[in-house]
Design a protein around this motif. Structure first.
Motif, PDB file in Angstrom:
ATOM      1  N   GLY B 383       0.839  -1.203   0.000  1.00 53.45           N
ATOM      2  CA  GLY B 383       0.000   0.000   0.000  1.00 53.45           C
ATOM      3  C   GLY B 383       0.870   1.247   0.000  1.00 53.45           C
ATOM      4  N   GLY B 384       1.929   1.194   0.798  1.00 53.73           N
ATOM      5  CA  GLY B 384       2.830   2.337   0.894  1.00 53.73           C
ATOM      6  C   GLY B 384       3.610   2.554  -0.390  1.00 53.73           C
ATOM      7  N   VAL B 385       4.062   1.457  -0.994  1.00 55.26           N
ATOM      8  CA  VAL B 385       4.794   1.577  -2.257  1.00 55.26           C
ATOM      9  C   VAL B 385       3.899   2.260  -3.283  1.00 55.26           C
ATOM     10  N   ASP B 386       2.664   1.822  -3.334  1.00 61.21           N
ATOM     11  CA  ASP B 386       1.713   2.391  -4.287  1.00 61.21           C
ATOM     12  C   ASP B 386       1.503   3.875  -4.004  1.00 61.21           C
ATOM     13  N   HIS B 387       1.336   4.205  -2.729  1.00 61.03           N
ATOM     14  CA  HIS B 387       1.127   5.587  -2.334  1.00 61.03           C
ATOM     15  C   HIS B 387       2.321   6.458  -2.751  1.00 61.03           C
ATOM     16  N   VAL B 388       3.503   5.921  -2.550  1.00 63.24           N
ATOM     17  CA  VAL B 388       4.705   6.709  -2.817  1.00 63.24           C
ATOM     18  C   VAL B 388       4.934   6.907  -4.318  1.00 63.24           C
ATOM     19  N   ILE B 389       4.704   5.851  -5.112  1.00 64.52           N
ATOM     20  CA  ILE B 389       4.925   6.052  -6.552  1.00 64.52           C
ATOM     21  C   ILE B 389       3.845   6.970  -7.127  1.00 64.52           C
ATOM     22  N   ILE B 439       1.846  -2.899 -12.767  1.00 64.85           N
ATOM     23  CA  ILE B 439       0.943  -2.048 -11.980  1.00 64.85           C
ATOM     24  C   ILE B 439       1.535  -0.639 -11.903  1.00 64.85           C
ATOM     25  N   ALA B 440       2.839  -0.567 -11.639  1.00 57.13           N
ATOM     26  CA  ALA B 440       3.486   0.743 -11.516  1.00 57.13           C
ATOM     27  C   ALA B 440       3.486   1.469 -12.856  1.00 57.13           C
ATOM     28  N   MET B 441       3.678   0.705 -13.923  1.00 52.50           N
ATOM     29  CA  MET B 441       3.708   1.304 -15.262  1.00 52.50           C
ATOM     30  C   MET B 441       2.373   1.943 -15.607  1.00 52.50           C
ATOM     31  N   ALA B 442       1.315   1.389 -15.033  1.00 54.32           N
ATOM     32  CA  ALA B 442      -0.025   1.875 -15.368  1.00 54.32           C
ATOM     33  C   ALA B 442      -0.179   3.367 -15.072  1.00 54.32           C
ATOM     34  N   TYR B 443       0.587   3.879 -14.112  1.00 56.43           N
ATOM     35  CA  TYR B 443       0.506   5.317 -13.822  1.00 56.43           C
ATOM     36  C   TYR B 443       1.011   6.154 -14.997  1.00 56.43           C
TER      37      TYR B 443
END
Ligand SMILES: Cc1cc2nc3c(=O)[nH]c(=O)nc-3n(C[C@H](O)[C@H](O)[C@H](O)COP(=O)(O)O)c2cc1C
Ligand code: SF4
Ligand code: SF4
Ligand code: SF4
Lengths: 347, 603
Positions: B383-389, B439-443
């Motif tokens: 959750g935190g990784v997602d929040h930070v990216i 998932i990260a690339m989706a941003y």
């Protein structure tokens, strides 16, 4: 047309047998072999060395690092029931059972042991699991200069004797071509109790990679050209050594099978051809064989078995070594052509 | 058999001799001190006592009051655990630096230096002509720290240079340690005193160049041959002198900072990573906090610099505020300006001057790294990784992906691949691994890379440099072989290569900046799957044990995993095509705009 033959006392509907290969790891593939007409199947070998190695290796990796760090006492889970680990011959024995249930053609187990105890123990287990016969695959590369050929041969003979004494199903021995006085050795094996000889195992020679300077494994399937070595030796041994013969290496076509029969083999075995063309290839070969036999008016396989063995042919010297010089000379005369080697012409 | 047992007993009895214990000790062998006498006092007296297992005797007053322990202390703990260490053959060596690059323990170092520096070298010290186009006429040495080597043999495995007359002999080979220990320890000390490379004269864009940079992470207590630490070490080489690291709980927090010694080190100028460990569940946020703090401090420092415009002069102010700090040269120049700034400020007595003095260093670009394993990044701290990216802030996240919770003993994480056995997945994991990178690339605003140095060391180097250079969040997911895979660790890099070849670990870099340059942001850096996954998986006990416990399930799961691989590869390919279409559309639109004039004119 009577294609039937016998091998190791087993009555077979025709002489085509699938030799040891990974095909027998899959029940469906063996079923398919049976449907396509294969008369028997030899299973992939059970290697004692591999069993020992695998269980030691598994034990090492399951336990490495354990008890060395307070936060993690181990790194790989124990299964709740460690007995479930089937390291050892169980998978193999189970496969014999599964194959026996699935098909009605004979299933021949194949064994490569290390220790005398191992050979005997596993041979007995194979018999109990329902194997119709056992093929001893004495695949071993002697590299120790202290070891003499007579010692090695004596050890093999003793091994056959030991296994013979401990099981009652038929025994075949699969040999490599690298024996000095093969007829004598073959006879000793027969006297020790071998019912059949499987000639010859084919070794996979590693290759060199010139870019990385590494020794690399290189699996090349055989071609019909490689038939000639076992063909010649079965011709020479037929009638001289009282055992059944299975020809392996280079059997791809109907012609190859017919040649094998004429040399004196009871069965012709296939692996490369099946790996290359899959199981349906047996059907093709059987129908080509029948076609050939019809057009040349053969009635049965038995009729031709041994018909071109050294004892039966017009010019026995054609199969002996002296002939080599003649061939070489003829090569010089027709210089430029490929070096001719021993072969039978089926007209 | 019984008779032979009797004989064995008899022979044992026949060979039993009584040893008389002398009344006085006559040996002149002594134990070495736990820590060398030349170590700093704190290391000798406090850490040394802990290493000796004598921690209970240390008074509380001897401990740091705020829990801050000095870094660069593993160098004093000569564990001396390997019976074999590598020996370098200068005549065969092509100076590629690969051995140093992969050494998990920073035991192999390379230096390029002026030949004059060899004066006073120990007799056995090896040196040869440097083969670097940037450094003509210089000398080169590759040195091993004999008492820090763990004997993992990765360096020998990776070395590409073989003797033409005897291919088993490489440019680096394992040899018995005891006979050469003293000599090599002496060489190591001499080597350490050779000058370090001038970072401003070097672009670390090749493996050999990167390995001339001093590692600021050394001799950790990670398992011999650990697959994680080479990545960590690389980050320390490239950015260690200006990095601040937030480390999640996991192997990296244990080998990174377990008392008594600390592998995070400092260079000759006293610069090195500032490091702290936080929890599993908040490490990304912990690192983000570091970034926000630095940004705020930097903002205030810039305000103050402008206020002091008159005292400092416009050149200095301009330089301080607008310096290009994208490489080591720029950083060095900015550090020099900050030194000048501090000198100027010493003469000014005001609260603002004191504030600026204390904040001046934040004018030099800092590199924030958030490091942890897959248990952190995929699961507990996800959750935190997602929040930070999603925050868009300039942080670099390095996920050391062992596909399992390594430190706590091999529990399955969401990175555990289908068909592998792990604790909590003892029957083989039934579901595929989560694709964190996708998932990260989706941003679309996050730099994302997937790397495996065993397949491509250069791609790893490029990805880590690009991630740091990207002015926004970056996520680098690094394949890390681990003892929890049940492999022969010396083959760890081979397994990395096979994982990529099998398509289980496709390599890519996704750089949002490229889109604005008219380039495809997604680059696939590995080839289409070319081997069956069994060729990789069945070298590993974590997969193989399932075959032995439940062969059918193993076959079933492996077949599914094989499908996953094909599907994933196609998916990535389609993504590349989509971006390609977007880039083409941009190019066409731009061409149309320039030939037709601006849309406004048309209207
Ligand atoms: C992939 C493969 C696996 C084999 N495995 C075995 C084996 O386990 N035991 C054995 O005795 N022979 C084994 N063989 C040898 C074959 O049974 C056969 O004797 C050899 O391939 C020569 O026959 P061919 O020309 O029909 O291929 C194997 C061959 C291949 C190609
Ligand atoms: S053996 Fe391992 S620890 Fe020792 S130098 Fe080589 S890579 Fe480093
Ligand atoms: S890997 Fe081999 S060739 Fe390359 S620097 Fe090391 S020793 Fe030299
Ligand atoms: S458990 Fe795995 S990741 Fe942790 S230190 Fe050991 S090898 Fe490295």
């Amino acid at each position: 047309m009577d294609l039937s033959t016998t091998y190791l006392g087993l009555s077979l509907k025709n002489p085509i047998v699938a030799s040891a290969s990974p095909i027998s790891e899959r029940v469906e593939r063996v079923k398919r072999l049976e449907e396509c007409g294969a008369a028997a199947v030899v299973m992939y070998s059970l290697f004692e060395e591999q069993i020992v190695h695998e269980s030691l290796e598994l034990d090492y990796y399951l336990n490495r690092g354990t008890e060395s760090f307070p936060e993690a006492l181990s790194y790989i889970p124990d299964l709740p029931d460690m007995g479930r680990y089937s390291v050892g011959p169980e998978v193999y024995l189970e496969q014999i059972r599964l194959l026996k249930e699935a098909v009605s053609i004979p299933v021949i187990a194949s064994l490569n042991g290390v220790s005398t105890g191992g050979w005997i123990k596993y041979a007995q287990k194979m018999e109990q699991a329902g194997a119709d016969a056992i093929e001893l695959n004495i695949y071993y590369l002697p590299v120790d200069p202290e070891l003499t050929s007579s010692e090695l041969e004596a050890a093999y003979v003793q091994l056959v004797r030991d296994v013979r004494a401990s099981v009652s199903i038929p025994l075949a021995v699969k040999l490599s071509p690298f024996f000095t006085a093969l007829p004598h050795f073959a006879r000793s094996l027969a006297e020790a109790g071998a019912d059949g000889l499987v000639l010859f195992n084919r070794f996979y020679q590693p290759d060199f990679d010139l870019d990385t300077l590494d020794v690399v494994p290189n699996l090349r399937l055989s071609t019909s050209d490689e038939l000639r070595l076992p063909l010649r030796w079965i011709s020479l041994l037929y009638g001289r050594v009282n055992v059944d013969f299975a020809l392996t290496t280079g059997v791809h076509t109907a012609q190859d099978v017919l040649k094998a029969m004429m040399a004196g083999a009871n069965v012709a075995m296939m692996t490369s051809a099946l790996l290359r063309h899959s199981e349906g290839h047996v059907q093709q070969v059987l129908s080509d064989m029948t076609g050939w036999m019809e057009s040349y008016e053969y009635e049965s396989i038995r009729q031709m078995q041994g018909s071109m063995s050294q004892r039966a042919i017009e010019n026995p010297a054609a199969l002996e070594r002296t002939n080599y010089i003649k061939v070489l000379n003829s090569f010089q005369e027709v210089s430029g052509g490929p070096l001719p080697t021993m072969n039978f012409s089926l007209r | 058999m019984v008779q032979r047992n009797f004989e064995a007993v008899d022979q044992t009895l026949a060979k039993l001799y009584e040893v008389t214990v002398p009344a006085a000790v006559s040996s002149n062998l002594t134990r070495r001190p736990t820590v060398p006498t030349e170590a700093p006092a704190f290391v000798r007296d406090v850490l040394g006592a802990m290493i000796a297992g004598d921690g209970d005797s240390i008074p509380v007053s001897a401990l740091p009051i705020d829990g801050t322990f000095p870094s660069a202390t593993t160098q004093w703990e000569k564990r001396n655990i390997s019976l074999e260490i590598p020996v370098w053959e200068p005549d065969l060596c092509i100076q590629c630096g690969k051995c140093a690059y992969v050494c998990p323990h920073a035991v192999i170092r390379t230096k390029v230096y002026a030949p004059e520096a060899l004066e006073g070298a120990p007799e056995a010290f090896k040196s040869t002509d440097a083969r670097f186009k940037e450094f003509p006429g210089m000398a080169y040495t590759l040195q091993i720290a004999p008492e820090d080597c763990t004997g993992c043999t990765l360096c020998v495995e990776v070395c590409p240079a073989k003797d033409k007359s005897q291919v088993g002999r490489k440019a680096i080979n394992m040899a018995a340690q005891p006979p050469i220990r003293e000599q090599e320890a002496c060489n190591w000390n001499f080597f350490l005193n050779l000058p370090e490379i001038d970072r401003t004269a070097l672009v670390p864009n090749s493996i050999k160049n990167s390995q001339l940079l001093q590692p600021l992470f050394e001799f950790s207590g990670a398992c011999a041959g650990c697959g994680e630490t080479p990545y960590v070490k690389l980050v320390s080489q490239l950015f260690g002198d200006r990095s601040i690291i937030a480390n999640a709980t996991g192997c990296s927090s244990i080998y990174g900072g377990n008392l008594p010694t600390t592998p995070w080190a400092t260079n000759r100028d006293g610069r090195g990573p500032a490091w702290s460990n936080s929890l599993f569940e908040d490490n990304a946020e912990f690192g983000l906090g570091m970034r926000l703090t630095l940004d705020k401090q930097n903002e205030y420092a810039r305000e103050l610099v402008q206020q002091f415009g008159a005292e400092l002069g416009s050149d200095l102010v301009n330089g301080l505020l607008h310096a290009d700090q994208s490489d080591d040269g720029g950083i060095a120049a900015q550090r020099a300006r900050v030194t000048t700034l501090k000198e100027c400020l010493h003469n000014v007595d005001s609260p603002q001057a004191r504030d600026l003095l204390s904040l001046a260093d934040t004018l030099v670009k800092k590199s924030v790294w958030i490091i942890g394993g897959d248990g952190w990044a995929y699961d507990i701290g996800y959750g935190g990784v997602d929040h930070v990216i999603a925050s868009g802030r300039n942080v670099n996240i390095l996920v050391l992906d062992t596909e399992v919770y390594s430190n706590t003993g091999g529990q399955a994480s969401k990175a555990t691949p289908r068909a592998a056995v792990a604790k909590f997945a003892a029957d083989g994991k039934a579901t595929p691994r989560k694709d964190l990178g996708l998932i990260a690339m989706a941003y679309g605003t996050v730099y994302v890379a997937r790397v495996a140095m065993g397949y491509s060391d250069v791609q790893t180097l490029n990805a880590i440099r690009e991630a740091e250079a990207y002015n926004g969040p970056s996520l680098v997911i690094a394949y890390s072989h681990c003892i929890a895979h049940g492999i022969n660790m010396r083959k760890g890099l081979d397994q990395q290569k096979l994982a990529v070849q099998a398509g289980l670990w496709p390599l890519y870099r996704f750089n949002p900046d490229r889109l604005s340059e008219g380039k495809n942001p997604l680059q696939l850096d590995s080839k289409a799957p070319s081997i069956p996954i069994a060729q990789y998986a069945y070298n590993e006990t974590r997969y193989k044990m399932l075959v032995q416990s439940d062969e059918q399930r193993a076959a079933h799961l492996l077949a599914l995993a094989q499908q996953d691989v094909q599907r994933q590869w196609q998916h990535y390919h389609q993504l590349v095509d989509l971006y390609e279409a977007e880039v083409q559309a941009q190019v066409t639109a731009a061409a149309a705009a320039s030939s037709n004039g601006s849309p406004k004119e048309q209207a």
